[in-house]
Motif scaffolding. Structure first.
Motif, PDB file in Angstrom:
ATOM      1  N   GLU A  58     -42.661   0.205 -50.586  1.00  0.00           N
ATOM      2  CA  GLU A  58     -42.502  -0.542 -51.824  1.00  0.00           C
ATOM      3  C   GLU A  58     -41.521   0.137 -52.789  1.00  0.00           C
ATOM      4  O   GLU A  58     -40.776  -0.529 -53.485  1.00  0.00           O
ATOM      5  N   LYS A  59     -41.531   1.481 -52.841  1.00  0.00           N
ATOM      6  CA  LYS A  59     -40.766   2.143 -53.917  1.00  0.00           C
ATOM      7  C   LYS A  59     -39.683   3.100 -53.442  1.00  0.00           C
ATOM      8  O   LYS A  59     -38.682   3.293 -54.111  1.00  0.00           O
ATOM      9  N   GLU A  60     -39.888   3.750 -52.326  1.00  0.00           N
ATOM     10  CA  GLU A  60     -38.943   4.784 -51.906  1.00  0.00           C
ATOM     11  C   GLU A  60     -38.738   4.635 -50.398  1.00  0.00           C
ATOM     12  O   GLU A  60     -39.191   5.460 -49.607  1.00  0.00           O
ATOM     13  N   PRO A  61     -38.041   3.530 -49.995  1.00  0.00           N
ATOM     14  CA  PRO A  61     -38.085   3.103 -48.596  1.00  0.00           C
ATOM     15  C   PRO A  61     -37.528   4.108 -47.593  1.00  0.00           C
ATOM     16  O   PRO A  61     -37.875   4.079 -46.432  1.00  0.00           O
ATOM     17  N   ILE A  62     -36.616   4.984 -48.065  1.00  0.00           N
ATOM     18  CA  ILE A  62     -36.135   6.043 -47.171  1.00  0.00           C
ATOM     19  C   ILE A  62     -36.341   7.351 -47.917  1.00  0.00           C
ATOM     20  O   ILE A  62     -35.859   7.509 -49.033  1.00  0.00           O
ATOM     21  N   PHE A  63     -37.087   8.238 -47.343  1.00  0.00           N
ATOM     22  CA  PHE A  63     -37.314   9.506 -48.048  1.00  0.00           C
ATOM     23  C   PHE A  63     -37.219  10.655 -47.063  1.00  0.00           C
ATOM     24  O   PHE A  63     -37.332  10.468 -45.846  1.00  0.00           O
ATOM     25  N   TYR A  64     -37.002  11.832 -47.624  1.00  0.00           N
ATOM     26  CA  TYR A  64     -36.915  13.026 -46.782  1.00  0.00           C
ATOM     27  C   TYR A  64     -38.268  13.722 -46.777  1.00  0.00           C
ATOM     28  O   TYR A  64     -38.865  13.929 -47.821  1.00  0.00           O
ATOM     29  N   SER A  65     -38.754  14.049 -45.588  1.00  0.00           N
ATOM     30  CA  SER A  65     -40.031  14.753 -45.484  1.00  0.00           C
ATOM     31  C   SER A  65     -39.761  16.220 -45.178  1.00  0.00           C
ATOM     32  O   SER A  65     -39.390  16.569 -44.057  1.00  0.00           O
ATOM     33  N   PRO A  66     -39.958  17.094 -46.166  1.00  0.00           N
ATOM     34  CA  PRO A  66     -39.701  18.516 -45.914  1.00  0.00           C
ATOM     35  C   PRO A  66     -40.666  19.070 -44.863  1.00  0.00           C
ATOM     36  O   PRO A  66     -40.278  19.927 -44.067  1.00  0.00           O
ATOM     37  N   LYS A  67     -41.896  18.573 -44.807  1.00  0.00           N
ATOM     38  CA  LYS A  67     -42.851  19.111 -43.828  1.00  0.00           C
ATOM     39  C   LYS A  67     -42.375  18.852 -42.403  1.00  0.00           C
ATOM     40  O   LYS A  67     -42.619  19.631 -41.506  1.00  0.00           O
ATOM     41  N   LEU A  68     -41.747  17.683 -42.212  1.00  0.00           N
ATOM     42  CA  LEU A  68     -41.367  17.269 -40.870  1.00  0.00           C
ATOM     43  C   LEU A  68     -39.905  17.619 -40.568  1.00  0.00           C
ATOM     44  O   LEU A  68     -39.519  17.760 -39.410  1.00  0.00           O
ATOM     45  N   GLY A  69     -39.093  17.721 -41.653  1.00  0.00           N
ATOM     46  CA  GLY A  69     -37.655  17.913 -41.451  1.00  0.00           C
ATOM     47  C   GLY A  69     -36.966  16.635 -40.995  1.00  0.00           C
ATOM     48  O   GLY A  69     -35.919  16.660 -40.372  1.00  0.00           O
ATOM     49  N   TYR A  70     -37.589  15.497 -41.272  1.00  0.00           N
ATOM     50  CA  TYR A  70     -37.031  14.195 -40.880  1.00  0.00           C
ATOM     51  C   TYR A  70     -36.854  13.325 -42.127  1.00  0.00           C
ATOM     52  O   TYR A  70     -37.603  13.448 -43.100  1.00  0.00           O
ATOM     53  N   TRP A  71     -35.881  12.423 -42.040  1.00  0.00           N
ATOM     54  CA  TRP A  71     -35.809  11.321 -43.002  1.00  0.00           C
ATOM     55  C   TRP A  71     -36.715  10.223 -42.458  1.00  0.00           C
ATOM     56  O   TRP A  71     -36.664   9.909 -41.269  1.00  0.00           O
ATOM     57  N   VAL A  72     -37.502   9.647 -43.346  1.00  0.00           N
ATOM     58  CA  VAL A  72     -38.471   8.650 -42.899  1.00  0.00           C
ATOM     59  C   VAL A  72     -38.012   7.276 -43.399  1.00  0.00           C
ATOM     60  O   VAL A  72     -37.737   7.108 -44.586  1.00  0.00           O
ATOM     61  N   VAL A  73     -37.880   6.321 -42.485  1.00  0.00           N
ATOM     62  CA  VAL A  73     -37.364   4.986 -42.828  1.00  0.00           C
ATOM     63  C   VAL A  73     -38.510   3.996 -42.662  1.00  0.00           C
ATOM     64  O   VAL A  73     -39.183   3.985 -41.614  1.00  0.00           O
ATOM     65  N   THR A  74     -38.752   3.154 -43.671  1.00  0.00           N
ATOM     66  CA  THR A  74     -39.992   2.368 -43.661  1.00  0.00           C
ATOM     67  C   THR A  74     -39.802   0.853 -43.740  1.00  0.00           C
ATOM     68  O   THR A  74     -40.767   0.118 -43.558  1.00  0.00           O
ATOM     69  N   ARG A  75     -38.566   0.365 -44.044  1.00  0.00           N
ATOM     70  CA  ARG A  75     -38.435  -1.097 -44.226  1.00  0.00           C
ATOM     71  C   ARG A  75     -37.843  -1.767 -42.994  1.00  0.00           C
ATOM     72  O   ARG A  75     -37.035  -1.170 -42.273  1.00  0.00           O
ATOM     73  N   TYR A  76     -38.186  -3.029 -42.830  1.00  0.00           N
ATOM     74  CA  TYR A  76     -37.794  -3.807 -41.650  1.00  0.00           C
ATOM     75  C   TYR A  76     -36.277  -3.839 -41.467  1.00  0.00           C
ATOM     76  O   TYR A  76     -35.761  -3.485 -40.399  1.00  0.00           O
ATOM     77  N   ASP A  77     -35.556  -4.268 -42.500  1.00  0.00           N
ATOM     78  CA  ASP A  77     -34.110  -4.461 -42.325  1.00  0.00           C
ATOM     79  C   ASP A  77     -33.418  -3.137 -42.021  1.00  0.00           C
ATOM     80  O   ASP A  77     -32.486  -3.083 -41.215  1.00  0.00           O
ATOM     81  N   ASP A  78     -33.856  -2.075 -42.690  1.00  0.00           N
ATOM     82  CA  ASP A  78     -33.225  -0.771 -42.454  1.00  0.00           C
ATOM     83  C   ASP A  78     -33.481  -0.314 -41.017  1.00  0.00           C
ATOM     84  O   ASP A  78     -32.599   0.205 -40.341  1.00  0.00           O
ATOM     85  N   ILE A  79     -34.701  -0.500 -40.559  1.00  0.00           N
ATOM     86  CA  ILE A  79     -35.033  -0.037 -39.204  1.00  0.00           C
ATOM     87  C   ILE A  79     -34.292  -0.867 -38.163  1.00  0.00           C
ATOM     88  O   ILE A  79     -33.769  -0.348 -37.180  1.00  0.00           O
ATOM     89  N   LYS A  80     -34.184  -2.156 -38.414  1.00  0.00           N
ATOM     90  CA  LYS A  80     -33.455  -2.994 -37.464  1.00  0.00           C
ATOM     91  C   LYS A  80     -31.974  -2.581 -37.429  1.00  0.00           C
ATOM     92  O   LYS A  80     -31.362  -2.533 -36.356  1.00  0.00           O
ATOM     93  N   ALA A  81     -31.440  -2.253 -38.598  1.00  0.00           N
ATOM     94  CA  ALA A  81     -30.032  -1.814 -38.644  1.00  0.00           C
ATOM     95  C   ALA A  81     -29.865  -0.520 -37.845  1.00  0.00           C
ATOM     96  O   ALA A  81     -28.868  -0.331 -37.149  1.00  0.00           O
ATOM     97  N   VAL A  82     -30.849   0.348 -37.924  1.00  0.00           N
ATOM     98  CA  VAL A  82     -30.783   1.606 -37.166  1.00  0.00           C
ATOM     99  C   VAL A  82     -30.843   1.302 -35.661  1.00  0.00           C
ATOM    100  O   VAL A  82     -30.035   1.807 -34.871  1.00  0.00           O
ATOM    101  N   PHE A  83     -31.752   0.453 -35.268  1.00  0.00           N
ATOM    102  CA  PHE A  83     -31.859   0.098 -33.840  1.00  0.00           C
ATOM    103  C   PHE A  83     -30.569  -0.561 -33.340  1.00  0.00           C
ATOM    104  O   PHE A  83     -30.176  -0.405 -32.198  1.00  0.00           O
ATOM    105  N   ARG A  84     -29.964  -1.338 -34.238  1.00  0.00           N
ATOM    106  CA  ARG A  84     -28.807  -2.127 -33.819  1.00  0.00           C
ATOM    107  C   ARG A  84     -27.630  -1.234 -33.441  1.00  0.00           C
ATOM    108  O   ARG A  84     -26.858  -1.569 -32.559  1.00  0.00           O
ATOM    109  N   ASP A  85     -27.478  -0.108 -34.117  1.00  0.00           N
ATOM    110  CA  ASP A  85     -26.301   0.722 -33.931  1.00  0.00           C
ATOM    111  C   ASP A  85     -26.694   2.008 -33.197  1.00  0.00           C
ATOM    112  O   ASP A  85     -27.003   3.027 -33.815  1.00  0.00           O
ATOM    113  N   ASN A  86     -26.648   1.963 -31.872  1.00  0.00           N
ATOM    114  CA  ASN A  86     -27.123   3.128 -31.121  1.00  0.00           C
ATOM    115  C   ASN A  86     -26.044   4.177 -30.925  1.00  0.00           C
ATOM    116  O   ASN A  86     -26.237   5.148 -30.205  1.00  0.00           O
ATOM    117  N   ILE A  87     -24.901   3.988 -31.567  1.00  0.00           N
ATOM    118  CA  ILE A  87     -23.867   5.025 -31.544  1.00  0.00           C
ATOM    119  C   ILE A  87     -24.054   5.928 -32.776  1.00  0.00           C
ATOM    120  O   ILE A  87     -24.160   7.142 -32.661  1.00  0.00           O
TER     121      ILE A  87
END
Ligand code: FMN
Length: 782
Positions: A58-87
């Motif tokens: 709802e508020k911070e759809p892409i955030f950096y997780s210091p515990k994990l060392g990963y960027w976390v992506v949570t929204r549908y359109d953003d995730i689909k865009a990531v899947f779409r571009d496998n390069i």
């Protein structure tokens, strides 16, 4: 640590972070406190991943997780865009250990010669697509058919074992073993060693996606090492008999033809990863589905009464509570997702389970609705060139399990229990699922023939025609000459889905084959009620005549939807609404919405005469001066050219009415910016396909890396489905716009009535249900 919210933009980050932690992202942006606390190994994530990251969605759809060392992506359109571009977003880290193991465990793995290499899941181009193409055929719906009797027989015999006990742990007693057996059959692996394999594959999950403690890591490493060696031995056995059935043998045969594509290391890695991929995901998905269904007893009862709902229920279960909670990608070049800068080397955790609860894609997303018309848009199978190859095998198994349970154990309920999960980011399903029932009430005791009853499985994406929902007609009110309004309510007090202005429903006019679309014209804020207004068309095809002749208060109707292809953009400076005749139905709901949110708008409503125009009083009361009524018999035709002569900055025109009016509007809006005119058609001029006049054509699917031939007697939509590519559809007449696909190159022979002229001329989208290629090949973003 500060607890003030920053408006961000300090580093180009578009996110207004909440209260801040002391941490920073690798790009120097502040990390919010919630992002700093994010821990996918916590019970909160394990129990309910989409709920755990609701704040982010709802508020911070892409955030950096210091515990994990990963960027976390949570929204549908953003995730689909990531899947779409496998390069840009490489899958190479998909099977990496999310928690690096210590030296001791690494040494143990090395001692087994463990060398899990690239598999279809985690390899980059240009290696991946040639392999996928070579290995794909056994996964098409056509090729999967012959596995159905085996899956059904397994399901029956496992239920036989406990049906008289009154209690079972479905995971231990059935759901774990059958998918494993099916996976082994599919791969062509001998069935022995099932128990050992089971241990191995759990260890593989923990090794890859979990956070084993140091002392566990060594035991896990031994199991994984054994798993690896076992896979190698089985592969050797298979090489002795390469003509045996099975996907691995298919791969071995293909290796002879394409040794550079299907390598030894590849087969060994696939052997191990394939067992896990085909087995655990399905076992978990079914356990999640049964749990979810039994937690909604009314829905369970409906499934028991109408097994035709099962295919779509499977999709909704995969959406609402799927077995793959998140997946991973590696950023290969500096880029942005959702406006957030992501430098090359960033690791992404894409929380697909959160995307599946994104309100922007799934209306009323938390509602568990087995009739949801876009349930199969879920990202549980991923999307694009790396989409799960085994999705239709999984769907088939889940359907069969649910059919067997609903038919033979409809009185099953959940036993009281707390669910536990193997802590990991990605694969998710309860470790145990205790259910109970009264064996004396088993339907088979009265009717033993029930055991053998069989509903044909639907292999592939479910058909929309199976997902009708019952409603009761509360009132039928004449609202103008030849127009009746139907007020529809739920038959049992269960909520009807919420809807947005511009939506329509399909009404089955006496039989499932005769269904017609009707726009919702009531108040979207009135929960649990759907209102439509139907014009009697005496020269029509019978649908509206049936409504006028047959439907009365108290009747039950079957409807599908709601769905919306005529959405109001609520961020507009102004909306100009234009309705002709019965076209007032969606437009009235949109104008009501515009008023409710304080938007600037005007409403022009034309008709032959006032007696034939519905809702006049109501509209006048609601919209006052903003409403202009144009009745032809009063000499007050609407001068569209004059009305739209000058484009209005930031405004959009929404129109619904007769074809002639909509065509005229296209001319009137020629000077308006592209996309400023949005229309909804009620009638189709589409002829059905005449194979004698059609040409075959080819489509290249960019995201999936496939080429599909569309023969003269098939639509693009059905050719795509036969090739295992899911595409949404609804009316399949070129009217509704739901099967739109993006065109990257080639010329389209447009046959729909959805696209505007500039949209047609751009040749960058098409409706798969009816449009074809003008000549040669089309390249599609699929
Ligand atoms: N017809 C109406 O009378 N009222 C409506 O609100 C309405 N909404 C529609 C919405 C869409 C998206 C579409 C494609 C059509 C709509 N129609 C509406 C037209 C009906 O679906 C149907 O074509 C009409 O009632 C004539 O059917 P018949 O020829 O079987 O009698």
């Amino acid at each position: 640590m500060s607890d003030t919210a920053t408006p961000a933009r300090t580093t180009g980050c578009p996110v207004a972070h909440g209260p801040l932690s002391s941490e920073r992202t690798p790009t120097g942006c502040p990390v919010s406190q919630r992002a700093a606390e994010f821990d996918p190994f916590e019970d909160g994530y394990q129990q309910d991943p989409p709920e755990y990251v609701r704040w982010a969605r709802e508020k911070e759809p892409i955030f950096y997780s210091p515990k994990l060392g990963y960027w976390v992506v949570t929204r549908y359109d953003d995730i689909k865009a990531v899947f779409r571009d496998n390069i840009t977003f490489s899958p190479s880290n998909a099977l990496e250990k999310i928690t690096p193991t210590g030296d001791e465990a690494n040494a143990v793995l090395a001692s087994y010669g463990f060398a899990l290499n690239r598999t279809l899941v985690n390899e980059d181009e240009p290696a991946h697509m040639p392999r996928r193409r070579v290995l794909m055929d056994p996964f098409t719906p056509e090729a999967l058919k012959h596995h159905e009797p085996m899956v059904r027989e397994l399901a029956r015999s496992y239920v036989d074992r406990f049906i008289d006990d009154g209690r079972a742990d479905l995971v231990d007693q059935m759901l774990w073993e059958i998918p494993l057996t099916v996976a082994l059959h599919f791969l062509g692996v001998p069935e022995e060693d099932m128990d050992t394999l089971r241990k191995y594959s759990i260890a593989h999950t923990v090794n890859t996606w979990g956070r084993p403690k140091p002392e566990e890591q060594v035991a896990v490493a031994h199991a994984v090492g054994n798993f690896w060696q076992y896979a190698g031995k089985v592969l050797e056995k298979m090489r002795q008999d390469p003509d045996a059935p099975g996907w691995m043998q298919y791969g071995i045969r293909k290796q002879k033809l394409h040794p550079e594509v299907v390598t030894d290391s590849y087969l060994h890695s696939m052997m191990m990863a394939g067992i896990v991929a085909a087995h655990e995901t399905t076992a978990n998905a079914t356990a999640n589905a049964v749990k979810l269904l039994l937690q909604h007893p009314q829905v369970w009862q409906e499934l028991c009464e109408d097994p035709g709902l099962i295919p779509n229920a499977v999709e909704e279960c995969l959406r609402h509570n799927g077995s793959v909670a998140a997946w991973r990608r590696l950023v290969t070049r500096d880029t942005q997702v959702g406006g957030v800068d992501l430098p090359a080397g960033s690791r992404l955790l894409i929380v697909t389970s959160s995307a599946n609860h994104d309100e922007a894609h799934f209306s009323d997303a938390d509602l568990f609705d087995i009739r949801r018309d876009n349930a199969s848009d879920h990202l549980t199978f991923g999307y694009g060139s790396h989409q799960c190859m085994g999705k239709n095998l999984a769907r088939m198994e889940m359907q069969i399990f649910l059919e067997e349970f609903t038919r033979r154990l409809p009185h099953m309920r959940l036993s009281p229990q707390r669910f536990s999960y193997v802590p990991n980011t990605s694969f998710r399903g309860p470790e145990h699922l205790w259910v109970e029932w009264d064996p004396a009430a088993n339907p088979e005791r009265k009717n033993p023939a029930l055991r053998e009853v069989q509903v044909p499985v639907r292999i592939g994406e479910p058909s929309r025609h199976a997902i009708a929902r019952p409603v009761v007609v509360e009132r039928v009110t004449p609202v103008a000459e030849g127009i009746v309004k139907l007020r529809l309510v739920s038959p049992d007090g269960k909520p009807l889905p919420r809807w947005t202005a511009g939506s329509h429903i399909d009404v089955e006019c006496g039989s499932p084959g005769l269904s017609r679309q009707y726009s919702l014209c009531g108040d979207p804020d009135e929960a649990g009620v759907l209102e439509i207004a139907v014009l009697h068309e005496p020269e029509g095809r019978g649908g509206s005549a049936w409504v006028h002749r047959q439907v009365k208060a108290g009747d039950r109707l079957r409807i599908r939807g709601p769905r919306n292809h005529f959405r109001l953009d609520e961020s507009l400076a102004k909306a100009i609404f234009i309705a002709g005749g019965i076209g007032i139905t969606p437009v009235s709901a949109m104008a009501r919405r515009a008023k409710a949110i304080g938007m600037d708008y005007e409403l022009h409503y034309s008709g032959q005469n006032r007696a034939r125009m519905a809702f006049l009083d109501e509209l006048a009361a609601l919209h006052g001066e903003r409403l202009q009524v144009h009745a032809s018999d009063e000499g007050r035709r609407c001068d569209l050219h004059a009305l739209l002569a000058e484009p209005v900055a930031g405004a959009q025109v929404y129109a619904c009415g007769p074809l002639r009016m909509l065509q005229a509007l296209e001319d009137c809006c020629a000077a308006w910016p592209e996309g400023a005119l949005r229309v909804e058609h009620f009638e189709s001029t589409l002829a059905t396909l005449d194979p004698a006049k059609e040409q075959a054509f080819e489509v290249e699917l960019k995201d999936s890396g496939l080429v599909v031939t569309v023969p003269p007697d098939q639509t693009l939509l059905s050719a795509l489905r036969a090739a295992n590519v899911d595409v949404q559809s609804d009316c399949e007449e070129g009217l509704c716009g739901s099967c739109e696909v993006r065109v990257l190159s080639g010329k389209v022979d447009h046959r729909d009535v959805v696209l505007t002229r500039p949209e047609r001329e751009a040749h960058n989208k098409m409706m798969a249900c009816c449009s074809r290629a003008c000549e040669g090949r089309l390249v599609l973003e699929l």
